[in-house]
Design an enzyme around this catalytic site. Sequence first.
Site, PDB file in Angstrom:
ATOM      1  N   LYS A 125       0.816  -1.213   0.000  1.00  0.00           N
ATOM      2  CA  LYS A 125       0.000   0.000   0.000  1.00  0.00           C
ATOM      3  C   LYS A 125       0.850   1.263   0.000  1.00  0.00           C
ATOM      4  CE  LYS A 125      -4.451  -1.562   1.627  1.00  0.00           C
ATOM      5  NZ  LYS A 125      -5.514  -1.458   2.630  1.00  0.00           N
ATOM      6  N   LYS A 207     -10.006 -12.231 -10.757  1.00  0.00           N
ATOM      7  CA  LYS A 207     -11.133 -12.277  -9.834  1.00  0.00           C
ATOM      8  C   LYS A 207     -12.009 -11.022  -9.960  1.00  0.00           C
ATOM      9  CE  LYS A 207     -11.931 -12.946  -5.061  1.00  0.00           C
ATOM     10  NZ  LYS A 207     -11.427 -12.889  -3.705  1.00  0.00           N
ATOM     11  N   LYS A 210     -14.174  -5.570  -6.167  1.00  0.00           N
ATOM     12  CA  LYS A 210     -15.066  -4.464  -5.863  1.00  0.00           C
ATOM     13  C   LYS A 210     -14.397  -3.118  -6.111  1.00  0.00           C
ATOM     14  CE  LYS A 210     -14.327  -4.504  -0.876  1.00  0.00           C
ATOM     15  NZ  LYS A 210     -14.840  -4.576   0.446  1.00  0.00           N
TER      16      LYS A 210
END
Length: 347
Positions: A125, A207, A210
């Site tokens: 991140k 995959k 979201k």
Amino acid sequence: MRPAVERANNMDEKRKVMLSGIQPSGDLTLGSYLGAIKTWAERAEQFDCYYFMADLHSLTSRQVPADLRRRTLEQMAQYVACGLDPDKNTLFIQSHVPAHAELGWILNCYTMFGELSRMTQFKEKSAKNADNVNGGLFTYPALMAADILLYQPDYVPVGGDQKQHVELTRDVAHRFNGIYGDVFKIPEPYIPKVGARVMDLLEPTKKMSKSDKTGNGRVCLMDDPADIMRKFKRAVTDSDTGENCVRYDPENKPGVANLMQIYASCTGRDYDQITAEFAGHGYGDFKAAVGEAVVETLRPIREESQRLIKDKAYLEDLCRTGAEKASYVANKTLRKVRKKVGLVAMP
Ligand code: TRP
């Protein structure tokens, strides 16, 4: 207090406790539902389950305040609409239980700089968001340890990316118990029995995510039926035109395999039955049928979510009751910790 609260707080020794947090950072998808949430409702028969919206964790990256607020409440409503009974599960918003932030601070002081530096997620991140590598992003695992340890759970269901954080939680709990005696139960990561692994409709080897930007490869729980049909009509298949082009072969026909998996999951049919059903049909018919099955699966969820989101009084009550149930358990652990580390009891 109401009966539900008493039931949840009644220390029934035999029932194992399970806890998981979900960041309200993106809209829930068909993949989230078929792959995970669908199986959560039945867990409540066996476990005492806690699910919370990890809104404090979401602050580690910059949020649009109104969006964060909307998604947090929307997710809460969606879980209920997906079948999580708020009387049988404890559903709450993390920031409504201040014990999380408080124990988070305390555990920061028992978590080592070196340990935090080794976290894969922190490295990833901070590389991705080089302009906002803040302290919260670094100490996030100490807050996550607090989230978990407050409720003395047996199991923490997490995906593979969070396993390292649960391992760190165990190390911190051992360290703390080693100094002060048995304060925390040592939790186990729990890799849930897998539901469908739904892939992106346009890139079926990836995959369904979201956080995907384009939106055409993924179906969200709140998509309307016309959108869903359109996305399935555009779904990637292959150039097979044979009599039995609808057959399960994930290696060579990943797009078709993904659609079959979705169809199987929505209708309860197995792959042989699906192949038989579409013998002699082309992909056009098949994709329309999958789209319709998904529309009918998601319809009650979408309608119920929309109804709940509009019902402000219900949502408030849901949040309040959840936070009360959670606080009762969390505060018990926190009081013990405060005493152990030498903080003066509040008069
Ligand atoms: N870190 C988790 C994620 O990003 C969310 C989370 C926060 C969590 N606290 C937790 C998960 C406690 C399990 C237990 O997905």
